[in-house]
Design a protein around this motif. Structure first.
Motif, mmCIF file in Angstrom:
data_model
loop_
_atom_site.group_PDB
_atom_site.id
_atom_site.type_symbol
_atom_site.label_atom_id
_atom_site.label_comp_id
_atom_site.label_asym_id
_atom_site.label_seq_id
_atom_site.Cartn_x
_atom_site.Cartn_y
_atom_site.Cartn_z
ATOM 1 N N ILE A 1 0.837 -1.200 0.000
ATOM 2 C CA ILE A 1 0.000 0.000 0.000
ATOM 3 C C ILE A 1 0.873 1.253 0.000
ATOM 4 N N ARG A 2 1.920 1.244 0.823
ATOM 5 C CA ARG A 2 2.790 2.412 0.930
ATOM 6 C C ARG A 2 3.436 2.750 -0.418
ATOM 7 N N HIS A 3 3.952 1.733 -1.095
ATOM 8 C CA HIS A 3 4.591 1.979 -2.388
ATOM 9 C C HIS A 3 3.564 2.381 -3.443
ATOM 10 N N SER A 4 2.342 1.860 -3.335
ATOM 11 C CA SER A 4 1.272 2.268 -4.255
ATOM 12 C C SER A 4 0.948 3.748 -4.057
ATOM 13 N N LEU A 5 0.901 4.171 -2.792
ATOM 14 C CA LEU A 5 0.648 5.582 -2.501
ATOM 15 C C LEU A 5 1.767 6.459 -3.061
ATOM 16 N N THR A 6 2.992 5.974 -2.968
ATOM 17 C CA THR A 6 4.110 6.726 -3.537
ATOM 18 C C THR A 6 3.906 6.967 -5.024
ATOM 19 N N LYS A 7 3.450 5.957 -5.730
ATOM 20 C CA LYS A 7 3.333 6.067 -7.187
ATOM 21 C C LYS A 7 2.196 6.981 -7.639
ATOM 22 N N ILE A 8 1.259 7.307 -6.746
ATOM 23 C CA ILE A 8 0.194 8.232 -7.161
ATOM 24 C C ILE A 8 0.305 9.586 -6.454
ATOM 25 N N SER A 9 1.367 9.762 -5.652
ATOM 26 C CA SER A 9 1.548 11.023 -4.936
ATOM 27 C C SER A 9 2.486 11.952 -5.696
ATOM 28 N N TYR A 10 2.330 13.256 -5.430
ATOM 29 C CA TYR A 10 3.114 14.265 -6.146
ATOM 30 C C TYR A 10 4.320 14.734 -5.341
ATOM 31 N N LEU A 11 4.087 15.099 -4.076
ATOM 32 C CA LEU A 11 5.186 15.465 -3.186
ATOM 33 C C LEU A 11 5.377 14.364 -2.153
ATOM 34 N N HIS A 12 6.643 14.134 -1.785
ATOM 35 C CA HIS A 12 6.956 13.037 -0.876
ATOM 36 C C HIS A 12 7.811 13.558 0.280
ATOM 37 N N PHE A 13 7.401 13.224 1.511
ATOM 38 C CA PHE A 13 8.129 13.643 2.695
ATOM 39 C C PHE A 13 8.540 12.392 3.470
ATOM 40 N N THR A 14 9.825 12.054 3.395
ATOM 41 C CA THR A 14 10.307 10.816 3.991
ATOM 42 C C THR A 14 10.947 11.076 5.355
ATOM 43 N N SER A 15 11.089 10.000 6.136
ATOM 44 C CA SER A 15 11.579 10.135 7.506
ATOM 45 C C SER A 15 13.085 9.926 7.642
ATOM 46 N N THR A 16 13.736 9.380 6.619
ATOM 47 C CA THR A 16 15.198 9.242 6.624
ATOM 48 C C THR A 16 15.717 9.417 5.201
ATOM 49 N N GLU A 17 17.018 9.623 5.061
ATOM 50 C CA GLU A 17 17.619 9.768 3.741
ATOM 51 C C GLU A 17 17.564 8.442 2.975
ATOM 52 N N THR A 18 17.690 7.330 3.688
ATOM 53 C CA THR A 18 17.574 6.015 3.044
ATOM 54 C C THR A 18 16.211 5.869 2.368
ATOM 55 N N TYR A 19 15.156 6.299 3.054
ATOM 56 C CA TYR A 19 13.815 6.196 2.494
ATOM 57 C C TYR A 19 13.617 7.188 1.346
ATOM 58 N N ARG A 20 14.254 8.343 1.434
ATOM 59 C CA ARG A 20 14.187 9.293 0.318
ATOM 60 C C ARG A 20 14.769 8.653 -0.947
ATOM 61 N N LYS A 21 15.905 8.001 -0.795
ATOM 62 C CA LYS A 21 16.536 7.360 -1.946
ATOM 63 C C LYS A 21 15.658 6.249 -2.507
ATOM 64 N N ARG A 22 14.956 5.529 -1.624
ATOM 65 C CA ARG A 22 14.092 4.454 -2.108
ATOM 66 C C ARG A 22 12.919 5.005 -2.912
ATOM 67 N N VAL A 23 12.337 6.108 -2.463
ATOM 68 C CA VAL A 23 11.244 6.727 -3.222
ATOM 69 C C VAL A 23 11.733 7.145 -4.600
ATOM 70 N N ILE A 24 12.944 7.686 -4.665
ATOM 71 C CA ILE A 24 13.518 8.070 -5.959
ATOM 72 C C ILE A 24 13.751 6.839 -6.825
ATOM 73 N N GLN A 25 14.204 5.739 -6.218
ATOM 74 C CA GLN A 25 14.387 4.486 -6.953
ATOM 75 C C GLN A 25 13.068 3.956 -7.510
ATOM 76 N N LEU A 26 11.981 4.295 -6.850
ATOM 77 C CA LEU A 26 10.660 3.885 -7.333
ATOM 78 C C LEU A 26 10.206 4.703 -8.544
ATOM 79 N N GLY A 27 11.010 5.701 -8.919
ATOM 80 C CA GLY A 27 10.703 6.459 -10.120
ATOM 81 C C GLY A 27 10.250 7.877 -9.888
ATOM 82 N N GLU A 28 10.298 8.348 -8.636
ATOM 83 C CA GLU A 28 9.847 9.705 -8.343
ATOM 84 C C GLU A 28 10.981 10.710 -8.551
ATOM 85 N N PHE A 29 10.632 11.906 -9.022
ATOM 86 C CA PHE A 29 11.640 12.916 -9.311
ATOM 87 C C PHE A 29 12.294 13.412 -8.026
ATOM 88 N N PRO A 30 13.619 13.477 -7.966
ATOM 89 C CA PRO A 30 14.326 13.881 -6.750
ATOM 90 C C PRO A 30 13.900 15.238 -6.209
#
Length: 389
Positions: free
Chosen positions: A138-167
């Motif tokens: 569910i979390r990754h599905s939400l990432t793919k339909i969300s526009y802005l992303h606010f992550t709790s660590t730098e590791t998670y920020r990198k993972r969201v970018i790996q999922l295809g979201e613009f840095p």
């Protein structure tokens, strides 16, 4: 003025969102709407909408979706109700954006309605890993339909970018739980005892145990193992809060209620609310169960967390966390470690890996900057492509 809807469906989620909601409400740039749904409106789960009302925060809409069952069919029907009801609400409200947190099934349904209405979604806590829960998908599905992303660590920020979201649309801001813990105005133990009607004394632990949703019908057995371990430590008093509305959540809560009736060192409360919960954590011996709060909030109080089983497997954890299998002897061993003087002394210097406690102000400032500088274009979300290998 920008109209922003903030969604809250559970007690824990509201506790995390409250500082953000207050900052949005204090800023005249925003027309802030609070949409309340899910467990908040269910008597079975404590009717926690009352906490929002007690805080005098204006609720724009209450939307009931929870059925009196936690079977997979019931959860799917609840998602269907959420999709229908929030589609109507968004058509009526016409917000400029929707802000959501986490990985709940009802949040996914609400965000699908927002996506269909071409409303930008701002998502908190993306990129995280919980291998034992359906929340992962569910979390990754939400990432793919969300526009802005606010992550709790730098590791998670990198993972969201790996999922295809613009840095440039992904921001590491830390966890809201840390901000709440750092700024908590805690009750004294005596005040907390009076509030819950239970004597905690000097030696007590705080527990929450949720279903492991990718395992089939394991809740009952795992609770029995937990109780067997707790039985070996009658000198400790226990304060447990209720499980959420996932499959088997009601079964866990009934087992907790039954155990509390037969053991005078054990207290069960449906919902403590954020102030009482953090107050309980501050003076506890340790946290036990499988809630994310044991990994995020508890480390700020420099207390041990006994994380049982696989629900949080894969999530970043600090030195204060003791991982163990959902088996009585493993849990007993973890309790002994949590009580060990040398371990307790060592974690007094441990850092919380989830940030510095200034999360909400960062989020509000980033969102305003994006609006003011006209950086939010929903077309870019669905037509631009960025994949990082």
């Amino acid at each position: 003025m920008k109209k922003i809807v903030i969604l809250t469906a559970t007690r824990a989620e509201y506790g995390l969102l409250k500082p953000i909601i207050e900052k949005f409400l204090d800023d005249s740039y925003y027309d802030t709407r609070i949409a309340v749904t899910g467990m908040h409106l269910s008597p079975e789960f404590g009717m926690t909408v009352s906490e929002i009302e007690t805080d005098n925060l204006p609720i724009d809409k209450k939307i009931e979706i929870i059925l009196s069952s936690d079977t997979p069919v019931a959860l799917s029907k609840s998602m269907g109700l959420a999709l229908i009801s929030f589609s109507e609400y968004f058509e009526e409200c016409m917000p400029d954006a929707v802000l959501v947190l986490g990985d709940r099934y009802e949040t996914l349904a609400v965000c699908c309605a927002a996506m269909n209405a071409r409303i930008p979604i701002f998502h908190l806590h993306g990129g995280e890993t919980t291998e034992g829960a359906i929340d992962e998908a569910i979390r990754h599905s939400l990432t793919k339909i969300s526009y802005l992303h606010f992550t709790s660590t730098e590791t998670y920020r990198k993972r969201v970018i790996q999922l295809g979201e613009f840095p440039d649309r992904v921001f590491n801001v830390g966890a809201m739980g840390v901000e709440n813990a750092v700024n908590a105005r805690c009750m004294s133990v005596s005040e907390l005892e009076e509030s819950i009607g239970f004597v905690l004394g000097e030696k007590y632990a705080v527990g929450t145990f949720h279903p492991v949703t990718l395992e089939k019908a394991t809740a009952g057995k795992q609770m029995e193992e937990l109780f067997a371990a707790v039985d070996q430590h009658k000198d400790i008093r226990y304060l447990f809060t209720g499980a959420n509305s996932d499959t088997d959540g009601r079964n866990i809560n009934q087992m907790l209620k039954d155990y509390a009736k037969c053991n005078d060192n054990f207290c069960f409360v449906d919902s403590l609310g954020i102030k009482r919960y953090l107050s309980a954590l501050k003076n506890s011996l340790f946290v036990i169960g499988n809630s994310s709060s044991g990994l995020v909030e508890a480390p700020s109080f420099k207390i041990p967390t006994i994380n049982i089983g696989d629900r949080q497997r894969g999530r970043i954890s600090g030195e204060t966390v003791i991982h163990c299998k959902p088996e009585r002897y493993a849990i007993e061993e973890a309790i002994h470690k949590a009580m060990d003087c040398s371990f307790r002394a060592a974690i007094k210097k441990a850092e919380n890996p989830y940030g510095d406690g200034h999360t909400s102000e960062k989020i509000v400032e980033i969102i305003k900057d994006c609006f003011v500088n006209d950086r939010i274009d929903i077309k870019k979300k669905f037509f631009d492509i960025n994949f990082t290998i």
